[in-house]
Scaffold this motif. Structure first.
Motif, PDB file in Angstrom:
ATOM      1  N   VAL A   1       0.824  -1.205   0.000  1.00 12.56           N
ATOM      2  CA  VAL A   1       0.000   0.000   0.000  1.00 12.56           C
ATOM      3  C   VAL A   1       0.863   1.262   0.000  1.00 12.56           C
ATOM      4  O   VAL A   1       0.483   2.294  -0.538  1.00 12.56           O
ATOM      5  N   MET A   2       2.059   1.141   0.560  1.00  6.73           N
ATOM      6  CA  MET A   2       2.962   2.299   0.579  1.00  6.73           C
ATOM      7  C   MET A   2       3.250   2.802  -0.839  1.00  6.73           C
ATOM      8  O   MET A   2       3.305   4.011  -1.080  1.00  6.73           O
ATOM      9  N   LEU A   3       3.401   1.859  -1.781  1.00  9.95           N
ATOM     10  CA  LEU A   3       3.660   2.265  -3.163  1.00  9.95           C
ATOM     11  C   LEU A   3       2.456   3.031  -3.729  1.00  9.95           C
ATOM     12  O   LEU A   3       2.612   4.054  -4.398  1.00  9.95           O
ATOM     13  N   SER A   4       1.253   2.534  -3.433  1.00 11.87           N
ATOM     14  CA  SER A   4       0.044   3.247  -3.882  1.00 11.87           C
ATOM     15  C   SER A   4       0.024   4.658  -3.324  1.00 11.87           C
ATOM     16  O   SER A   4      -0.282   5.622  -4.029  1.00 11.87           O
ATOM     17  N   MET A   5       0.374   4.768  -2.042  1.00 11.42           N
ATOM     18  CA  MET A   5       0.384   6.083  -1.393  1.00 11.42           C
ATOM     19  C   MET A   5       1.373   7.018  -2.062  1.00 11.42           C
ATOM     20  O   MET A   5       1.092   8.189  -2.285  1.00 11.42           O
ATOM     21  N   GLU A   6       2.553   6.465  -2.375  1.00 10.25           N
ATOM     22  CA  GLU A   6       3.560   7.304  -3.027  1.00 10.25           C
ATOM     23  C   GLU A   6       3.035   7.824  -4.358  1.00 10.25           C
ATOM     24  O   GLU A   6       3.246   8.982  -4.706  1.00 10.25           O
ATOM     25  N   LEU A   7       2.334   6.963  -5.090  1.00 10.83           N
ATOM     26  CA  LEU A   7       1.793   7.397  -6.380  1.00 10.83           C
ATOM     27  C   LEU A   7       0.760   8.514  -6.189  1.00 10.83           C
ATOM     28  O   LEU A   7       0.749   9.493  -6.924  1.00 10.83           O
ATOM     29  N   VAL A   8      -0.088   8.351  -5.165  1.00  6.71           N
ATOM     30  CA  VAL A   8      -1.069   9.408  -4.892  1.00  6.71           C
ATOM     31  C   VAL A   8      -0.352  10.710  -4.552  1.00  6.71           C
ATOM     32  O   VAL A   8      -0.707  11.785  -5.044  1.00  6.71           O
ATOM     33  N   LEU A   9       0.702  10.593  -3.726  1.00  8.18           N
ATOM     34  CA  LEU A   9       1.482  11.792  -3.377  1.00  8.18           C
ATOM     35  C   LEU A   9       2.041  12.464  -4.623  1.00  8.18           C
ATOM     36  O   LEU A   9       2.028  13.682  -4.750  1.00  8.18           O
ATOM     37  N   MET A  10       2.552  11.643  -5.550  1.00  5.35           N
ATOM     38  CA  MET A  10       3.142  12.206  -6.771  1.00  5.35           C
ATOM     39  C   MET A  10       2.134  13.064  -7.521  1.00  5.35           C
ATOM     40  O   MET A  10       2.454  14.170  -7.947  1.00  5.35           O
ATOM     41  N   VAL A  11       0.907  12.551  -7.681  1.00  2.00           N
ATOM     42  CA  VAL A  11      -0.042  13.316  -8.497  1.00  2.00           C
ATOM     43  C   VAL A  11      -0.561  14.532  -7.736  1.00  2.00           C
ATOM     44  O   VAL A  11      -0.795  15.582  -8.330  1.00  2.00           O
ATOM     45  N   VAL A  12      -0.704  14.410  -6.422  1.00  2.00           N
ATOM     46  CA  VAL A  12      -1.211  15.564  -5.666  1.00  2.00           C
ATOM     47  C   VAL A  12      -0.143  16.656  -5.602  1.00  2.00           C
ATOM     48  O   VAL A  12      -0.402  17.824  -5.868  1.00  2.00           O
ATOM     49  N   ILE A  13       1.089  16.248  -5.294  1.00  2.00           N
ATOM     50  CA  ILE A  13       2.159  17.238  -5.189  1.00  2.00           C
ATOM     51  C   ILE A  13       2.526  17.783  -6.564  1.00  2.00           C
ATOM     52  O   ILE A  13       2.845  18.952  -6.710  1.00  2.00           O
ATOM     53  N   GLY A  14       2.433  16.948  -7.577  1.00  2.00           N
ATOM     54  CA  GLY A  14       2.732  17.420  -8.922  1.00  2.00           C
ATOM     55  C   GLY A  14       1.721  18.444  -9.404  1.00  2.00           C
ATOM     56  O   GLY A  14       2.052  19.364 -10.129  1.00  2.00           O
ATOM     57  N   GLY A  15       0.487  18.303  -8.986  1.00  2.00           N
ATOM     58  CA  GLY A  15      -0.558  19.228  -9.425  1.00  2.00           C
ATOM     59  C   GLY A  15      -1.627  18.489 -10.195  1.00  2.00           C
ATOM     60  O   GLY A  15      -1.404  18.121 -11.344  1.00  2.00           O
ATOM     61  N   LEU A  16      -2.789  18.289  -9.565  1.00  2.00           N
ATOM     62  CA  LEU A  16      -3.845  17.498 -10.198  1.00  2.00           C
ATOM     63  C   LEU A  16      -4.276  18.128 -11.523  1.00  2.00           C
ATOM     64  O   LEU A  16      -4.403  19.342 -11.622  1.00  2.00           O
ATOM     65  N   GLY A  17      -4.479  17.279 -12.510  1.00  2.00           N
ATOM     66  CA  GLY A  17      -4.966  17.770 -13.798  1.00  2.00           C
ATOM     67  C   GLY A  17      -3.862  18.193 -14.743  1.00  2.00           C
ATOM     68  O   GLY A  17      -4.117  18.855 -15.735  1.00  2.00           O
TER      69      GLY A  17
ATOM     70  N   PRO B   1      -1.663  24.585  -3.536  1.00  2.00           N
ATOM     71  CA  PRO B   1      -2.612  23.517  -3.865  1.00  2.00           C
ATOM     72  C   PRO B   1      -2.522  23.091  -5.328  1.00  2.00           C
ATOM     73  O   PRO B   1      -2.947  21.999  -5.671  1.00  2.00           O
ATOM     74  N   ASN B   2      -1.975  23.946  -6.183  1.00  2.00           N
ATOM     75  CA  ASN B   2      -1.845  23.546  -7.581  1.00  2.00           C
ATOM     76  C   ASN B   2      -0.582  22.747  -7.840  1.00  2.00           C
ATOM     77  O   ASN B   2      -0.275  22.431  -8.977  1.00  2.00           O
ATOM     78  N   GLY B   3       0.156  22.466  -6.773  1.00  2.00           N
ATOM     79  CA  GLY B   3       1.295  21.568  -6.895  1.00  2.00           C
ATOM     80  C   GLY B   3       2.481  22.175  -7.624  1.00  2.00           C
ATOM     81  O   GLY B   3       2.539  23.374  -7.918  1.00  2.00           O
ATOM     82  N   LEU B   4       3.437  21.298  -7.933  1.00  2.00           N
ATOM     83  CA  LEU B   4       4.643  21.751  -8.616  1.00  2.00           C
ATOM     84  C   LEU B   4       4.307  22.380  -9.951  1.00  2.00           C
ATOM     85  O   LEU B   4       4.935  23.348 -10.370  1.00  2.00           O
ATOM     86  N   ASN B   5       3.301  21.832 -10.633  1.00  2.00           N
ATOM     87  CA  ASN B   5       2.939  22.388 -11.923  1.00  2.00           C
ATOM     88  C   ASN B   5       2.438  23.816 -11.777  1.00  2.00           C
ATOM     89  O   ASN B   5       2.745  24.680 -12.600  1.00  2.00           O
ATOM     90  N   GLY B   6       1.691  24.104 -10.709  1.00  2.00           N
ATOM     91  CA  GLY B   6       1.219  25.458 -10.453  1.00  2.00           C
ATOM     92  C   GLY B   6       2.389  26.410 -10.273  1.00  2.00           C
ATOM     93  O   GLY B   6       2.420  27.513 -10.827  1.00  2.00           O
ATOM     94  N   ARG B   7       3.394  25.973  -9.510  1.00  2.00           N
ATOM     95  CA  ARG B   7       4.618  26.762  -9.319  1.00  2.00           C
ATOM     96  C   ARG B   7       5.267  27.055 -10.668  1.00  2.00           C
ATOM     97  O   ARG B   7       5.645  28.165 -10.983  1.00  2.00           O
ATOM     98  N   TRP B   8       5.405  26.001 -11.433  1.00  2.00           N
ATOM     99  CA  TRP B   8       6.049  26.086 -12.743  1.00  2.00           C
ATOM    100  C   TRP B   8       5.352  27.126 -13.622  1.00  2.00           C
ATOM    101  O   TRP B   8       5.978  27.985 -14.223  1.00  2.00           O
ATOM    102  N   LEU B   9       4.012  27.056 -13.679  1.00  2.00           N
ATOM    103  CA  LEU B   9       3.278  27.988 -14.524  1.00  2.00           C
ATOM    104  C   LEU B   9       3.503  29.420 -14.069  1.00  2.00           C
ATOM    105  O   LEU B   9       3.656  30.325 -14.881  1.00  2.00           O
ATOM    106  N   LYS B  10       3.571  29.625 -12.750  1.00  2.00           N
ATOM    107  CA  LYS B  10       3.779  30.981 -12.241  1.00  2.00           C
ATOM    108  C   LYS B  10       5.139  31.512 -12.669  1.00  2.00           C
ATOM    109  O   LYS B  10       5.261  32.641 -13.128  1.00  2.00           O
ATOM    110  N   LEU B  11       6.160  30.642 -12.543  1.00  2.00           N
ATOM    111  CA  LEU B  11       7.495  31.077 -12.945  1.00  2.00           C
ATOM    112  C   LEU B  11       7.525  31.392 -14.430  1.00  2.00           C
ATOM    113  O   LEU B  11       8.098  32.383 -14.863  1.00  2.00           O
ATOM    114  N   LYS B  12       6.855  30.534 -15.206  1.00  2.00           N
ATOM    115  CA  LYS B  12       6.873  30.707 -16.649  1.00  2.00           C
ATOM    116  C   LYS B  12       6.229  32.041 -17.029  1.00  2.00           C
ATOM    117  O   LYS B  12       6.773  32.814 -17.818  1.00  2.00           O
TER     118      LYS B  12
END
Ligand SMILES: Nc1ncnc2c1ncn2[C@@H]1O[C@H](COP(=O)(O)OP(=O)(O)OP(=O)(O)O)[C@@H](O)[C@H]1O
Ligand SMILES: [Mg+2]
Lengths: 358, 252
Positions: free
Chosen positions: A251-267, A320-331
């Protein structure tokens, strides 16, 4: 400053539209191609692993980020992909048919697991998928004749058209090529009609249905696609691990995957990769930092879990928009320099939104 | 047989009878308004037409076809589109994607060609984009094309929802309180647009509306409902001066 300026509707369909984008992605491509010769062997293996989890993270992003369905069962999809691929290879089946077969079987299991999603969502769906993941782990552990049970089975090395790809470099490029193929396919799917329908299902089922979107069908389709791609990631992970045991897919692997998508930025598919890189590298980073910490902290059990939790909490609170949100702001900051408006990303008011029909 | 007809339809939620034996007809090219006090069952009529709820009895037909039992996601194929009282937009997507979602029902390639972005997909996308741009021009949404819905003010969201309904190229458009929350200027624009939608696009319109100035400006006929039943149907001033209608609003 840069302005979006289309002269035809097909201009708007180009993936790379500006010279600066060609230069950036070109540089990235070259860096990734020469990396195995420049980096120490350990990091080449580590990068291959990041590519594999990126594929899985992309797959979960399709499900969670685009259709809004939470799954705590993706480790089980990886397990099914890994074991099926390993068993098919043992039957003497070639690499490509074997990995496709594994992905197809995983996609079919995704279909079955997706069926309850027509009726339940949110927390209940998380429970259903979690139960499925635990069940899968148990079945693999008990079904000794086929899976080797808890003692595990070895994985035969990958080879393609007679070339042995088990060397570090060979496997690195195998994973890279598959990651790029999966990424391009998903980019197309998510910017086309299917991806838009997924977003429609996520944001308003009521409106989606009036536009002709078969909500239940698309929810299940998202499961199938996500499971299929996760199956591919699982098959590659089998080669990375070289030896399969059920606890590699906990289950830890599943959790890590969920973390990846949430921290990365949903959508966002880009976010899925950012998240996979960050979370995928954490264990290595932590083990590097550990010797520098006072023993009272570094000897603590569960340090990794703590850091995961901390990062998640920080992101949920501050970005809340994750790493992708950060990225878009910098861009946007660079593109519009010096005309940056602080409020560009301030969310407007959320007006009453209820899925009630009155 | 009339173009659109609701024939003795009833709907109940447990004990609440939201619609009781309701019948009305709408002619092709008409703008038909539904008014009535809160809880009269107006939105429920739309929900029965768009198959959100099953009518407990009665029949609904449109353009010569019985649509009483069509699956919910097929209604749009019959040429019926709607907006919602509380705005149901896809908040996490840009305006352009919301409108492109309105084109979901039109022919497109299969999954494999979509994954590979083959020429047939490119063509379908360009075609959709062109149709959607026409609507953006028509409703003056160009400044918002690439904005996220979640960043838009209320009045613009209302227009985006109308635009999305139009993107399905409907024959019948159901508008649930299109002017609520709009300022007078926006409401005036809306009256003109409704007129254009009917005369230029040839779309039949049924709208639920409380704003009587919009109703008298845009509608040909109006139906007043109360407690799930028809109180009066007719020309706007006729219905407005009808004594039972007046007493329903005064709550006697
Ligand atoms: N999903 C539902 N479940 C239970 N009762 C409902 C439901 N939808 C509507 N009702 C009830 O049906 C009746 C009619 O509701 P409806 O929403 O159609 O009224 P309306 O005329 O649109 O009112 P308003 O002007 O406030 O929008 C009300 O008594 C309402 O409480
Ligand atoms: Mg209503």
């Amino acid at each position: 400053m840069r302005f979006a300026y289309d002269t035809s509707y097909s201009d708007a369909q180009q993936l790379l539209r500006y010279r600066s984008q060609w230069i950036c992605y070109g540089a990235l491509a070259i860096a990734l191609i020469v990396a195995p010769w420049l980096l120490p062997a350990y990091y080449v293996g580590e990068l291959s692993y990041l590519f594999i989890v990126s594929i899985a993270s992309l797959a979960l992003m399709v499900l969670t980020g685009f259709t809004g369905q939470v799954s705590l069962g993706h480790a089980a999809f990886m397990a099914i992909g890994a074991y099926t691929h390993t068993l098919l290879l043992d039957q003497g089946i070639g690499f490509i048919p074997s990995i496709l077969g594994a992905a197809t079987l995983t996609g079919f299991v995704g279909f079955i697991i997706g069926l309850p999603a027509i009726r339940v969502s949110g927390l209940y769906l998380a429970m259903v998928t979690l139960a499925y993941a635990m069940l899968t782990e148990q079945i693999i552990g008990r079904w000794k004749d086929v899976t080797g049970g808890f003692t595990g089975i070895p994985v035969s090395p990958p080879s393609l058209f007679g070339y042995d790809l088990s060397s570090l470099k060979g496997f690195y490029f195998l994973c890279l090529v598959i990651l790029v193929a999966v990424l391009l396919g998903l980019i197309n799917l998510m910017r086309g009609r299917t991806g838009r329908a997924f977003i429609g299902v996520r944001d308003s089922e009521a409106a989606a249905a009036t536009l002709g979107i078969w909500v239940g069908g698309y929810k299940v389709l998202a499961f199938v696609i996500s499971a299929f791609v996760t199956g591919i990631a699982g098959a590659l992970l089998a080669h990375h691990l070289q030896f399969l045991t059920p606890d590699g897919f906990s289950v830890m692997l599943s959790m890590e995957l969920v973390l990846m998508v949430v921290i990365g930025g949903l959508g966002s598919l880009r976010g899925a990769i950012f998240g996979a890189i960050l979370i995928g590298m954490l264990p290595t980073l932590i083990s590097k930092i550990k010797p520098l910490l006072p023993t009272s902290i570094s000897s603590q059990f569960g340090l990794e879990t703590f850091v995961f939790g901390l990062i998640l909490a920080l992101f949920v609170m501050f970005e809340p928009n994750g790493l992708n949100g950060r990225w878009l702001k910098l861009k946007i900051l660079f593109e519009n320099f010096p005309l940056y408006r602080r409020n560009t990303f301030r969310r407007g008011k959320t007006y009453m939104h209820s899925e009630r029909y009155r | 047989m009339s173009y659109f007809s609701v024939d003795s339809v009833s709907l109940s939620f447990g004990g609440v009878r939201a619609i009781r034996d309701l019948s009305f007809d709408v002619a092709q090219g008409e703008v038909f308004a539904i008014i009535g006090p809160n809880g009269a069952g107006k939105t429920s009529v739309f929900n029965v037409i768009t198959r959100v709820f099953n009518a407990s009895s009665g029949r609904i037909s449109f353009d010569g076809k019985d649509i009483t039992h069509v699956p919910r996601h097929r209604i749009v194929d019959y040429g019926i589109a709607r907006t919602f009282q509380n705005i149901e937009l896809f908040e996490g997507a840009a305006v352009i994607d919301n409108l492109l979602l309105g084109r979901h029902r039109f022919p497109y390639g299969n999954l494999i060609s979509e994954i590979c972005w083959l020429p047939n997909i490119r063509r379908a996308e360009a075609e959709s984009r062109a149709r959607v741009e026409d609507i953006i021009d028509f409703l003056e949404l160009a400044p918002y094309r690439n904005s996220l819905v979640s960043a838009l003010p209320y009045g613009v969201r209302k227009v985006v929802e109308l635009a999305r309904a139009l993107a399905t190229q409907p024959k019948l458009l159901l508008l649930d309180e299109p002017a609520s929350g709009l300022n007078p200027e926006e409401a005036r624009d809306l009256a003109f647009w409704i007129d254009d939608i009917r005369s230029d696009l040839g779309v039949t319109v049924i709208m639920i509306e409380h704003d009587m100035s919009l109703v008298s400006q845009a509608a040909d006929r109006v139906m007043c409902m109360n407690a799930g039943q028809v109180l009066a149907i007719g020309a706007v001033d006729e219905v407005q001066s009808n004594p039972t209608v007046i007493s329903a609003y005064l709550g006697t």
